[in-house]
Design a protein around this motif. Structure first.
Motif, PDB file in Angstrom:
ATOM      1  N   UNK A   9       0.831  -1.199   0.000  1.00 40.94           N
ATOM      2  CA  UNK A   9       0.000   0.000   0.000  1.00 40.94           C
ATOM      3  C   UNK A   9       0.865   1.249   0.000  1.00 40.94           C
ATOM      4  N   UNK A  10       0.403   2.279  -0.704  1.00 40.69           N
ATOM      5  CA  UNK A  10       1.031   3.595  -0.663  1.00 40.69           C
ATOM      6  C   UNK A  10      -0.096   4.619  -0.727  1.00 40.69           C
ATOM      7  N   UNK A  11       0.072   5.747  -0.030  1.00 39.54           N
ATOM      8  CA  UNK A  11      -0.967   6.781  -0.053  1.00 39.54           C
ATOM      9  C   UNK A  11      -1.203   7.298  -1.461  1.00 39.54           C
ATOM     10  N   UNK A  12      -0.157   7.334  -2.272  1.00 42.70           N
ATOM     11  CA  UNK A  12      -0.279   7.741  -3.667  1.00 42.70           C
ATOM     12  C   UNK A  12      -0.628   6.489  -4.488  1.00 42.70           C
ATOM     13  N   UNK A  13      -1.827   6.427  -5.083  1.00 42.85           N
ATOM     14  CA  UNK A  13      -2.241   5.215  -5.794  1.00 42.85           C
ATOM     15  C   UNK A  13      -1.401   4.888  -7.031  1.00 42.85           C
ATOM     16  N   UNK A  14      -0.574   5.815  -7.483  1.00 43.13           N
ATOM     17  CA  UNK A  14       0.259   5.574  -8.658  1.00 43.13           C
ATOM     18  C   UNK A  14       1.629   4.991  -8.325  1.00 43.13           C
TER      19      UNK A  14
ATOM     20  N   UNK B  82       3.885   2.247  -5.679  1.00 43.22           N
ATOM     21  CA  UNK B  82       3.872   1.139  -4.732  1.00 43.22           C
ATOM     22  C   UNK B  82       5.177   0.382  -4.916  1.00 43.22           C
ATOM     23  N   UNK B  83       5.431  -0.587  -4.082  1.00 44.50           N
ATOM     24  CA  UNK B  83       6.645  -1.386  -4.201  1.00 44.50           C
ATOM     25  C   UNK B  83       6.714  -2.131  -5.516  1.00 44.50           C
ATOM     26  N   UNK B  84       5.560  -2.610  -5.994  1.00 40.68           N
ATOM     27  CA  UNK B  84       5.540  -3.325  -7.275  1.00 40.68           C
ATOM     28  C   UNK B  84       5.984  -2.415  -8.423  1.00 40.68           C
ATOM     29  N   UNK B  85       5.556  -1.158  -8.393  1.00 39.13           N
ATOM     30  CA  UNK B  85       5.958  -0.241  -9.459  1.00 39.13           C
ATOM     31  C   UNK B  85       7.446   0.083  -9.368  1.00 39.13           C
ATOM     32  N   UNK B  86       7.944   0.319  -8.183  1.00 40.17           N
ATOM     33  CA  UNK B  86       9.369   0.615  -8.015  1.00 40.17           C
ATOM     34  C   UNK B  86      10.204  -0.553  -8.531  1.00 40.17           C
ATOM     35  N   UNK B  87       9.793  -1.772  -8.198  1.00 37.42           N
ATOM     36  CA  UNK B  87      10.442  -2.987  -8.702  1.00 37.42           C
ATOM     37  C   UNK B  87      10.409  -3.005 -10.231  1.00 37.42           C
TER      38      UNK B  87
ATOM     39  N   UNK C 255       2.840   2.123 -16.118  1.00 39.37           N
ATOM     40  CA  UNK C 255       3.479   1.418 -15.004  1.00 39.37           C
ATOM     41  C   UNK C 255       2.655   1.477 -13.719  1.00 39.37           C
ATOM     42  N   UNK C 256       1.897   2.541 -13.532  1.00 46.38           N
ATOM     43  CA  UNK C 256       1.092   2.672 -12.313  1.00 46.38           C
ATOM     44  C   UNK C 256      -0.007   1.608 -12.239  1.00 46.38           C
ATOM     45  N   UNK C 257      -0.320   0.951 -13.363  1.00 47.83           N
ATOM     46  CA  UNK C 257      -1.372  -0.070 -13.343  1.00 47.83           C
ATOM     47  C   UNK C 257      -1.028  -1.231 -12.417  1.00 47.83           C
ATOM     48  N   UNK C 258       0.255  -1.464 -12.163  1.00 50.96           N
ATOM     49  CA  UNK C 258       0.628  -2.564 -11.268  1.00 50.96           C
ATOM     50  C   UNK C 258       0.282  -2.262  -9.816  1.00 50.96           C
ATOM     51  N   UNK C 259      -0.048  -1.013  -9.507  1.00 56.60           N
ATOM     52  CA  UNK C 259      -0.389  -0.625  -8.133  1.00 56.60           C
ATOM     53  C   UNK C 259      -1.871  -0.758  -7.826  1.00 56.60           C
ATOM     54  N   UNK C 260      -2.670  -1.122  -8.799  1.00 57.79           N
ATOM     55  CA  UNK C 260      -4.098  -1.287  -8.539  1.00 57.79           C
ATOM     56  C   UNK C 260      -4.308  -2.439  -7.567  1.00 57.79           C
TER      57      UNK C 260
ATOM     58  N   UNK D 150       8.411 -11.973   3.034  1.00 53.04           N
ATOM     59  CA  UNK D 150       8.936 -11.297   1.856  1.00 53.04           C
ATOM     60  C   UNK D 150       8.067 -10.069   1.651  1.00 53.04           C
ATOM     61  N   UNK D 151       8.592  -8.910   1.984  1.00 55.91           N
ATOM     62  CA  UNK D 151       7.822  -7.674   1.972  1.00 55.91           C
ATOM     63  C   UNK D 151       7.955  -6.957   0.630  1.00 55.91           C
ATOM     64  N   UNK D 152       7.216  -5.873   0.483  1.00 61.42           N
ATOM     65  CA  UNK D 152       7.338  -5.092  -0.758  1.00 61.42           C
ATOM     66  C   UNK D 152       8.729  -4.482  -0.871  1.00 61.42           C
TER      67      UNK D 152
END
Length: 157
Positions: free
Chosen positions: A42-47, A49-54, A81-86, A140-142
């Motif tokens: 989870x991230x306060x900014x919906x665009x 997240x850890x998945x996007x950074x990865x 890329x932000x779609x992975x944070x949904x 195994x965390x984000x």
């Protein structure tokens, strides 16, 4: 007669599926976007997240050798890329296993959470020699996922 279908495109709104398949990537990454991911990435900014950074890190180093998709009850090619944070919906395990069987990628990475690890999924992965990281035995965390980008990058070199 007004539509000229190009066989080099996989899908066209007027032509449908072309005769040739989607070009295979050396590495495919599928990101779970079901609602359970909201609790682990989870991230306060919906665009962001850890998945996007990865993903950003992997794409920066691997470029065209990697393609990515998102899934819950359907598998969709990744766009922004932000779609992975949904994080919405549920998953369909039988479909996921079917999609994995159909994948033509040399390496397939599935980014999901422990909620998807049923006995049927575990059996399928074990039978196919999958390497499982963060299977509930060890957390195994984000943040761990972000750091794992370096391991995946080795596969595309």
């Amino acid at each position: 007669n007004l539509v000229n279908c190009d066989k080099n495109y996989y899908f066209d709104i007027y032509c449908g599926k072309a005769n040739q398949a989607v070009p295979n990537s050396e590495i495919e990454i599928w990101f779970d976007i079901s609602s359970s991911l909201r609790t682990v990435d989870y991230n306060k900014d919906p665009n962001f997240c850890g998945r996007r950074t990865f993903l950003d890190e992997v794409m920066k180093k691997c470029k065209s050798k990697v393609s990515y998709s998102i899934y819950n009850t359907s598998l969709k090619q990744g766009g922004e890329a932000s779609s992975v944070c949904m994080a919405y919906g549920t998953n369909d395990e039988k479909r996921l296993i079917s999609w994995m069987k159909d994948s033509k990628a040399k390496k397939l990475y599935i980014v999901t959470d422990i909620d998807e690890m049923s006995q049927e999924m575990r059996t399928f992965l074990d039978e196919n020699g999958a390497k499982i990281i963060g299977d509930g035995t060890k957390a195994f965390t984000s943040l761990d996922l972000i750091n794992y980008a370096n391991e995946l990058i080795k596969d595309c070199k």
